[in-house]
Each structure stands twice: as C-alpha cells, then as structure tokens.
Scaffold this motif. Structure first.
Motif, PDB file in Angstrom:
ATOM      1  N   VAL A   1       9.391   8.030  16.526  1.00  0.00           N
ATOM      2  CA  VAL A   1       8.353   8.279  15.534  1.00  0.00           C
ATOM      3  C   VAL A   1       8.661   7.643  14.181  1.00  0.00           C
ATOM      4  N   THR A   2       9.942   7.540  13.811  1.00  0.00           N
ATOM      5  CA  THR A   2      10.272   7.053  12.461  1.00  0.00           C
ATOM      6  C   THR A   2       9.733   5.642  12.161  1.00  0.00           C
ATOM      7  N   PRO A   3       9.818   4.668  13.079  1.00  0.00           N
ATOM      8  CA  PRO A   3       9.196   3.378  12.748  1.00  0.00           C
ATOM      9  C   PRO A   3       7.683   3.465  12.631  1.00  0.00           C
ATOM     10  N   LEU A   4       7.077   4.406  13.370  1.00  0.00           N
ATOM     11  CA  LEU A   4       5.630   4.605  13.255  1.00  0.00           C
ATOM     12  C   LEU A   4       5.285   5.146  11.872  1.00  0.00           C
ATOM     13  N   ILE A   5       6.084   6.084  11.371  1.00  0.00           N
ATOM     14  CA  ILE A   5       5.864   6.624  10.026  1.00  0.00           C
ATOM     15  C   ILE A   5       5.965   5.510   8.984  1.00  0.00           C
ATOM     16  N   THR A   6       6.974   4.677   9.120  1.00  0.00           N
ATOM     17  CA  THR A   6       7.143   3.548   8.192  1.00  0.00           C
ATOM     18  C   THR A   6       5.950   2.613   8.259  1.00  0.00           C
ATOM     19  N   SER A   7       5.470   2.355   9.467  1.00  0.00           N
ATOM     20  CA  SER A   7       4.307   1.482   9.645  1.00  0.00           C
ATOM     21  C   SER A   7       3.073   2.071   8.981  1.00  0.00           C
ATOM     22  N   ILE A   8       2.870   3.371   9.103  1.00  0.00           N
ATOM     23  CA  ILE A   8       1.713   4.031   8.484  1.00  0.00           C
ATOM     24  C   ILE A   8       1.777   3.910   6.962  1.00  0.00           C
ATOM     25  N   PHE A   9       2.966   4.121   6.392  1.00  0.00           N
ATOM     26  CA  PHE A   9       3.124   3.960   4.944  1.00  0.00           C
ATOM     27  C   PHE A   9       2.794   2.534   4.517  1.00  0.00           C
ATOM     28  N   ALA A  10       3.227   1.558   5.297  1.00  0.00           N
ATOM     29  CA  ALA A  10       2.946   0.161   4.961  1.00  0.00           C
ATOM     30  C   ALA A  10       1.452  -0.129   5.053  1.00  0.00           C
ATOM     31  N   TYR A  11       0.772   0.437   6.054  1.00  0.00           N
ATOM     32  CA  TYR A  11      -0.682   0.281   6.167  1.00  0.00           C
ATOM     33  C   TYR A  11      -1.395   0.878   4.949  1.00  0.00           C
ATOM     34  N   LEU A  12      -0.910   2.021   4.482  1.00  0.00           N
ATOM     35  CA  LEU A  12      -1.524   2.652   3.315  1.00  0.00           C
ATOM     36  C   LEU A  12      -1.361   1.788   2.066  1.00  0.00           C
ATOM     37  N   VAL A  13      -0.175   1.181   1.917  1.00  0.00           N
ATOM     38  CA  VAL A  13       0.033   0.276   0.788  1.00  0.00           C
ATOM     39  C   VAL A  13      -0.889  -0.928   0.902  1.00  0.00           C
ATOM     40  N   ALA A  14      -0.986  -1.502   2.112  1.00  0.00           N
ATOM     41  CA  ALA A  14      -1.854  -2.667   2.326  1.00  0.00           C
ATOM     42  C   ALA A  14      -3.312  -2.325   2.035  1.00  0.00           C
ATOM     43  N   GLN A  15      -3.743  -1.149   2.463  1.00  0.00           N
ATOM     44  CA  GLN A  15      -5.128  -0.726   2.236  1.00  0.00           C
ATOM     45  C   GLN A  15      -5.406  -0.547   0.743  1.00  0.00           C
ATOM     46  N   ARG A  16      -4.462   0.056   0.039  1.00  0.00           N
ATOM     47  CA  ARG A  16      -4.666   0.319  -1.391  1.00  0.00           C
ATOM     48  C   ARG A  16      -4.763  -0.978  -2.184  1.00  0.00           C
ATOM     49  N   TYR A  17      -3.972  -1.974  -1.810  1.00  0.00           N
ATOM     50  CA  TYR A  17      -3.892  -3.213  -2.578  1.00  0.00           C
ATOM     51  C   TYR A  17      -4.526  -4.392  -1.853  1.00  0.00           C
ATOM     52  N   TRP A  18      -5.484  -4.129  -0.989  1.00  0.00           N
ATOM     53  CA  TRP A  18      -6.069  -5.202  -0.195  1.00  0.00           C
ATOM     54  C   TRP A  18      -6.733  -6.267  -1.078  1.00  0.00           C
ATOM     55  N   GLY A  19      -7.242  -5.891  -2.235  1.00  0.00           N
ATOM     56  CA  GLY A  19      -7.860  -6.865  -3.124  1.00  0.00           C
ATOM     57  C   GLY A  19      -6.867  -7.750  -3.843  1.00  0.00           C
ATOM     58  N   SER A  20      -5.575  -7.382  -3.786  1.00  0.00           N
ATOM     59  CA  SER A  20      -4.559  -8.179  -4.454  1.00  0.00           C
ATOM     60  C   SER A  20      -4.349  -9.500  -3.729  1.00  0.00           C
ATOM     61  N   GLU A  21      -3.965 -10.510  -4.501  1.00  0.00           N
ATOM     62  CA  GLU A  21      -3.749 -11.835  -3.920  1.00  0.00           C
ATOM     63  C   GLU A  21      -2.552 -11.868  -2.989  1.00  0.00           C
ATOM     64  N   VAL A  22      -1.591 -10.980  -3.217  1.00  0.00           N
ATOM     65  CA  VAL A  22      -0.360 -11.051  -2.439  1.00  0.00           C
ATOM     66  C   VAL A  22      -0.058  -9.761  -1.676  1.00  0.00           C
ATOM     67  N   PHE A  23      -0.226  -8.592  -2.298  1.00  0.00           N
ATOM     68  CA  PHE A  23       0.256  -7.352  -1.708  1.00  0.00           C
ATOM     69  C   PHE A  23      -0.461  -6.970  -0.410  1.00  0.00           C
ATOM     70  N   GLY A  24      -1.774  -7.159  -0.352  1.00  0.00           N
ATOM     71  CA  GLY A  24      -2.537  -6.701   0.804  1.00  0.00           C
ATOM     72  C   GLY A  24      -2.046  -7.279   2.107  1.00  0.00           C
ATOM     73  N   LYS A  25      -2.066  -8.601   2.217  1.00  0.00           N
ATOM     74  CA  LYS A  25      -1.660  -9.258   3.463  1.00  0.00           C
ATOM     75  C   LYS A  25      -0.160  -9.100   3.719  1.00  0.00           C
TER      76      LYS A  25
END
Length: 281
Positions: free
Chosen positions: A76-100
């Motif tokens: 489960v721990t890598p899944l938790i890390t992946s979810i956190f990364a998805y949340l960061v990507a979603q929050r900053y999707w409009g950014s030129e660098v952070f989203g992708k």
C-alpha cells in the motif's frame, strides 16, 4: 463559473511563483518557506523499525495464506505515495512544469504498486519465486518516469549546467554501477543475475544522481525542504534497490531482510515531501 475563477487564480499565482523561482531559485519569497515536522519523520522511522521487528519476529497479523499485515503495508505504501503525487499534479496542472512532472512521479509509484501486486500474485496464488518475473517490468518502469520528473523540474529552473555539475552527474552512476560490477565479478562472475540486476542498478543510480541535482537546484528556494525530503526518500529506496540486486547475486535475499523496511520508509518520506510541496505554493 466560481470553480473556473478559483482555478484561474491558482494558475496565475503558481505561474508568478515559478517564474520568480526560475529567475532566482536561491531566493525564496517571504513567508513561503516550509519547516520539517520531525514528529512525522519520527513516526516514519518508527514505522520502519516496527516493520523490521515484525519481519524478524513474526509479529505480523495473518490476513490469508502467505499474506499478512506487513505485506499489506509494503504493497500500500507506494500507492499512498502515488496518490499524493497525483494530488500535487492535479493542484498544479496549470503550471508549466509542476503538473506534468508530478504526474510522471505519480505514474512512477503506481508502477511500483502494480509490481507489488504482481509479485504477491506469484508468491501467494502461484506459489512461485517471483525473481525474475513480469513484476520486474513494472518495477523497472519506475525509473524512466522518476528520472523524467527529476530532470524536468531541475532543468526547468536551471537551464545551463556547469561542467563540474555534468561531470559528477555522470560520475555517480558510474561509481555505483562499477562497485556493483566489481562485487558481482568477485562473487560469481558475470552471470545472468549480474546482467539482469545491472539494468536496475543503472536505473536506480541515474535516478539518485538527478535527485541530488534537484536538491542542489532548490536547496535555498521555497522548495528546498521538499527536495531535501525527496532526495532522502529516493536515496533510501535507491540504496535498497542496489542492495537487493547485490543480495540476489549472492542468493542472500529473503522476506525478512532490512531492504524491505528501507523501501517502505523511502516511500513514506517521499509521500511526506509531496504533502509539504502541496502546502508550499
């Protein structure tokens, strides 16, 4: 309409921050620095120690044949890390660098999670040794996505690298791979296990090298704390990966080895880094 306006405001704010960082990443805007909560880090380390004791003394709670509570945490721990990364990507999707970049990191840890699922299928259902197996395809897929994340972030804010930086960026993987090759040759020569593990050790060492680059680029910026945590987390998992393939050469790996706890601690440190990133800007 309200959601659009809020998203637009967040986009403009992120753009202004990233542009400021790109112009001068060594000077953080006032009031945006993030401090480490050492209680969280203590809990992560405590979890790792508890899991290792559980591995050694059989304290885990059995869920089904061949699968217990420690195996569940490891999955489960890598899944938790992946979810956190998805949340960061979603929050900053409009950014030129952070989203992708953070979407790539989310995919990277998703690959590890899928690899763990396949690994468990081999050990529990098929009752076979999963080394080598299809699970390794997903474990290896972590590296290109993680390297993309690290390189895109670092090279966006530092377009031109000094000659000395380029040198050590290449030297670190060479040293790690050379030590691995030397020990393998001293042990049993260049066997299948050596060549098989060589690919993973090379991927892990390049990932580690770019993680250090990111830490140096952001060390005095508002993301300095985040990148320090990212480097520590990736470093722990990288050492675990390299150590694991050393063990496979010597036939010394088992389910109770400390590398299992190292991977879990590394995933959780990265998850905490991603949480800090989402709170930073």
């Amino acid at each position: 309409m309200t959601h659009f306006l809020v998203s637009r405001k967040v986009f403009l704010y992120i753009t202004s921050i990233t542009n400021a960082m790109r112009e001068n990443p060594a000077r953080p805007p006032q009031g945006l620095e993030q401090r480490l909560d050492y209680r969280v880090l203590g809990l992560i380390v405590g979890l790792g120690i508890s899991l290792q004791l559980s591995f050694l003394y059989g304290w885990a709670v059995s869920i089904t044949d061949g699968f217990d509570s420690t195996s569940l945490i490891q999955m489960v721990t890598p899944l938790i890390t992946s979810i956190f990364a998805y949340l960061v990507a979603q929050r900053y999707w409009g950014s030129e660098v952070f989203g992708k970049a953070y979407l790539a990191l989310a995919i990277a840890y998703s690959m590890i999670f899928i690899g763990e699922l396949v690994w468990s299928y081999y050990t529990i259902v098929l009752q076979e040794d999963p080394y080598p197996s299809i699970a390794d395809i997903f474990f290896f897929a972590f590296y290109p996505f993680a390297i993309y994340h690290l390189a895109r972030n670092s090279l966006y804010f530092k377009r031109r690298l000094e000659i000395s930086t380029k040198i050590w960026l290449g030297v670190i993987p060479i040293v790690i791979v050379s030590i691995y090759s030397y020990l393998a040759f001293q042990s049993s020569g260049f066997t299948f296990d050596f060549y098989y593990g060589f690919v993973f050790v090379a991927g892990a060492s390049v990932t580690f090298s770019f993680a250090i680059l990111g830490a140096l680029v952001f060390r005095k910026s508002i993301l300095g704390t985040v990148w320090l945590l990212l480097v520590v987390g990736i470093a722990i998992t990288t050492v675990g990966d390299v150590w694991y393939y050393y063990l496979e050469i010597f036939g010394q790996y088992d389910e109770t080895h400390v590398v299992n706890s190292m991977w879990i601690v590394g995933y959780m440190v990265v998850a905490y880094a991603l949480y800090k990133h989402r709170k930073t800007i």
